[in-house]
Design a protein around this motif. Structure first.
Motif, PDB file in Angstrom:
ATOM      1  N   TRP A 132      47.097   4.147  72.827  1.00  0.00           N
ATOM      2  CA  TRP A 132      47.107   5.471  72.191  1.00  0.00           C
ATOM      3  C   TRP A 132      47.816   5.306  70.850  1.00  0.00           C
ATOM      4  O   TRP A 132      48.878   4.687  70.777  1.00  0.00           O
ATOM      5  N   CYS A 133      47.217   5.883  69.805  1.00  0.00           N
ATOM      6  CA  CYS A 133      47.745   5.691  68.452  1.00  0.00           C
ATOM      7  C   CYS A 133      49.064   6.422  68.237  1.00  0.00           C
ATOM      8  O   CYS A 133      49.773   6.168  67.279  1.00  0.00           O
ATOM      9  N   GLY A 134      49.389   7.369  69.136  1.00  0.00           N
ATOM     10  CA  GLY A 134      50.645   8.115  69.002  1.00  0.00           C
ATOM     11  C   GLY A 134      50.462   9.464  68.338  1.00  0.00           C
ATOM     12  O   GLY A 134      51.387  10.266  68.275  1.00  0.00           O
TER      13      GLY A 134
ATOM     14  N   GLU B 248      47.096  14.827  68.030  1.00  0.00           N
ATOM     15  CA  GLU B 248      45.747  15.363  68.272  1.00  0.00           C
ATOM     16  C   GLU B 248      44.966  14.541  69.298  1.00  0.00           C
ATOM     17  O   GLU B 248      44.168  15.097  70.060  1.00  0.00           O
ATOM     18  N   CYS B 249      45.217  13.239  69.340  1.00  0.00           N
ATOM     19  CA  CYS B 249      44.520  12.423  70.351  1.00  0.00           C
ATOM     20  C   CYS B 249      45.056  12.741  71.747  1.00  0.00           C
ATOM     21  O   CYS B 249      44.296  12.841  72.714  1.00  0.00           O
ATOM     22  N   GLU B 250      46.370  12.938  71.832  1.00  0.00           N
ATOM     23  CA  GLU B 250      46.990  13.298  73.111  1.00  0.00           C
ATOM     24  C   GLU B 250      46.459  14.656  73.594  1.00  0.00           C
ATOM     25  O   GLU B 250      46.134  14.840  74.771  1.00  0.00           O
TER      26      GLU B 250
ATOM     27  N   ARG C 240      43.091  -0.602  69.916  1.00  0.00           N
ATOM     28  CA  ARG C 240      42.425   0.551  69.313  1.00  0.00           C
ATOM     29  C   ARG C 240      42.694   1.775  70.176  1.00  0.00           C
ATOM     30  O   ARG C 240      42.505   1.722  71.394  1.00  0.00           O
ATOM     31  N   CYS C 241      43.107   2.869  69.555  1.00  0.00           N
ATOM     32  CA  CYS C 241      43.346   4.123  70.290  1.00  0.00           C
ATOM     33  C   CYS C 241      42.074   4.512  71.037  1.00  0.00           C
ATOM     34  O   CYS C 241      40.983   4.502  70.460  1.00  0.00           O
ATOM     35  N   ILE C 242      42.230   4.854  72.296  1.00  0.00           N
ATOM     36  CA  ILE C 242      41.058   5.147  73.130  1.00  0.00           C
ATOM     37  C   ILE C 242      40.301   6.387  72.636  1.00  0.00           C
ATOM     38  O   ILE C 242      39.105   6.529  72.877  1.00  0.00           O
ATOM     39  N   VAL C 243      40.983   7.251  71.889  1.00  0.00           N
ATOM     40  CA  VAL C 243      40.332   8.473  71.417  1.00  0.00           C
ATOM     41  C   VAL C 243      39.744   8.294  70.019  1.00  0.00           C
ATOM     42  O   VAL C 243      38.541   8.456  69.814  1.00  0.00           O
ATOM     43  N   CYS C 244      40.592   7.946  69.042  1.00  0.00           N
ATOM     44  CA  CYS C 244      40.129   7.943  67.643  1.00  0.00           C
ATOM     45  C   CYS C 244      39.695   6.564  67.155  1.00  0.00           C
ATOM     46  O   CYS C 244      39.081   6.454  66.103  1.00  0.00           O
ATOM     47  N   GLY C 245      40.030   5.533  67.930  1.00  0.00           N
ATOM     48  CA  GLY C 245      39.609   4.192  67.542  1.00  0.00           C
ATOM     49  C   GLY C 245      40.466   3.551  66.471  1.00  0.00           C
ATOM     50  O   GLY C 245      40.234   2.410  66.077  1.00  0.00           O
TER      51      GLY C 245
HETATM   52 ZN    ZN Z   1      44.240   8.182  68.208  1.00  0.00          ZN
END
Ligand code: ZN
Length: 487
Positions: free
Chosen positions: A438-440, A443-445, A469-474
């Motif tokens: 997770w990028c931290g 918004e992805c959370e 790579r963040c699972i949401v935004c990549g």
């Molecule tokens: Zn992200």
């Protein structure tokens, strides 16, 4: 004694986890609903588990240097408003007392939802010099948080807990204390409750209101949902500034103190039920079981009665002398089979059966709660019963932790694909622990929470320096985090 409660079937765990959970707690007589909505009654068997937990944790807390104190249940309403995030976090669930002695109060009082404010008000009176630090206090008490949706042990309007509050001269020392207490909780819960944990930092969204950093220990329940089992907060100087906790340091400079707070609650009883329980009932780890061994004397003919009861009394004395928590089930008018089921329901780790033939052979039969059926039975010589029973209890303690750990490992999965995570978290039950990059970014959370109902449970400490790579935004992410649906 064969009351109606005991004849009613328990909802199978696999069919309806929530129904099973309530059935087990009521049938094992841990707790009952109260006439006050959202509050529960701790029955003696439930309260005895809490006492065992409390006594052991209290020893461990005192070993770190903290001392117990007690602060009032009522807090002036204005205190809550002194720390902006704190009031925002707690105001919606606070109970307010407006009248006392038949008169309206000049200033309403809140019933403590947590005691940072009143304790820090007092710390400000007591701390003047670096020689007054560190100040490390712990309090065992009840707190009230007005809950709209309640569940036995997990979410109740009033609950019991301990809350530690410390003040230190330096940031480094307070940060160290925060992590020391996290480790105290982790070892206590794994060793005492046999509940395996993941642990780490909370995300900003999940942080305690008013903390700079919150650390957590999280367990995975039998339905694949996570349960926060304890938290330790690094408060920075937020409360010290709000309450003016200042001291003269060694260079005679005025400084604000650095602080921590940490707590675990009666939620832990819910964790015990949900991690270890099965369709037969509770399974209590010997360390915290109020009754570790139940002795069931068995006889058919009246002439067998005295010798069997005498042998049971001797075994009882031998176990008691070895400091084991033991009871003899002398109930008449119910069958041995009924008694076996009853002790299994109550989660007693070891059952000892004594019949006339056992007495003649100088032996007893020991039946383990963690391994049902013949595989969990063994014969113990009456002369060595205490030693053998103690060894069995140690084995049961280890085995319950191992079973729970195996289940946690089996229900922890790494995901690189967001669609796969969504599929995993679909449905009413849990979904296990998802171990993801997770990028931290908030918004992805939020997207994960809104679309899968999984929240960030913990960001593990001491991660390998690897970039994914963040699972949401990549986008690139340098930390992994555990997400799960949670209680
Ligand atoms: Zn992200």
């Amino acid at each position: 004694m064969a009351d109606k409660q005991n004849e009613k079937k328990v909802t199978p765990r696999s069919e309806d986890f929530a129904g099973w959970y309530n059935d087990i707690i009521l049938r094992a007589e841990l707790a009952d609903y109260s006439p006050v909505r959202g509050c529960i009654v701790f029955r003696p068997d439930g309260f005895a588990i809490w006492e065992a937990l409390r006594d052991e944790l209290d020893r461990r807390i005192k070993r770190t240097g903290a001392r117990n104190a007690y602060f009032p249940l009522f807090i002036p309403q204005s205190f809550l408003q002194k720390e902006a995030q704190h009031v925002e976090g707690f105001a919606p669930e606070v109970a307010v007392v407006t009248h006392g002695g038949g008169k309206e109060l000049e200033e309403p009082l809140i019933v403590r939802p947590t005691s940072e404010t009143i304790i820090n008000h007092m710390f400000a009176q007591w701390i003047h010099s670096h020689r007054d630090l560190p100040l490390m206090l712990n309090q065992w008490c009840n707190v009230v948080r007005w809950e709209m949706r309640t569940r036995l042990f997990l979410r109740t309007t009033e609950f019991l807990w301990q809350e530690g509050h410390t003040a230190h001269a330096t940031r480094a020392e307070a940060e160290r204390e925060t992590l020391t207490m996290l480790e105290v909780y982790r070892t206590f819960i794994e060793e005492g409750l046999a509940v395996p944990l993941v642990f780490g930092r909370k995300s900003a969204a999940e942080r305690f209101p008013g903390a700079e950093e919150t650390y957590t220990v999280e367990g995975l329940m039998g339905d694949g949902r996570a349960l926060q089992c304890g938290t330790s907060h690094f408060l920075g100087q937020n409360f010290a500034k709000a309450f003016e906790i200042r001291f003269l340091d060694e260079q005679n400079q005025m400084q604000f103190a650095w602080q921590t707070s940490w707590g675990v609650s009666t939620r832990l009883l819910g964790a015990l039920v949900m991690v270890h329980g099965d369709d037969q009932g509770l399974r209590l780890p010997p360390e915290v079981a109020s009754t570790q061994i139940a002795i069931v004397p068995i006889w058919r003919k009246p002439e067998e009665r005295d010798q069997v009861l005498q042998a049971a009394a001797n075994v009882f004395q031998a176990l008691k002398a070895a400091d084991l928590r033991v009871r003899v089930d002398e109930r008449e008018g119910v069958t041995p089979g009924f008694k076996f089921n009853d002790w299994e329901m109550r989660g007693v780790p070891l059952r000892i059966e004594i019949g006339p033939r056992d007495v003649a052979a100088g032996e007893v039969v020991a039946a383990r709660r963690d391994i049902l059926g013949p595989a969990g039975k063994s014969r113990l010589a009456i002369g060595a019963v205490a030693e053998r029973a103690s060894a069995l209890l140690d084995e049961i303690q280890r085995n319950l932790l191992k079973q729970a750990r195996d289940s946690m490992v089996a229900n922890t999965r790494q995901f690189i694909d967001y669609a796969a995570l969504r599929v995993q978290m679909e449905g009413e039950g849990g979904g296990g622990l998802a171990d993801i990059y997770w990028c931290g970014k908030a918004e992805c959370e939020t997207k994960i929470r809104e679309e899968t109902r999984a929240t960030c449970r913990a960001i593990p400490l001491d991660q390998k320096v690897e970039v994914g790579r963040c699972i949401v935004c990549g986008e690139s992410a340098n930390e992994r985090a555990y997400f799960a649906k949670a209680y």
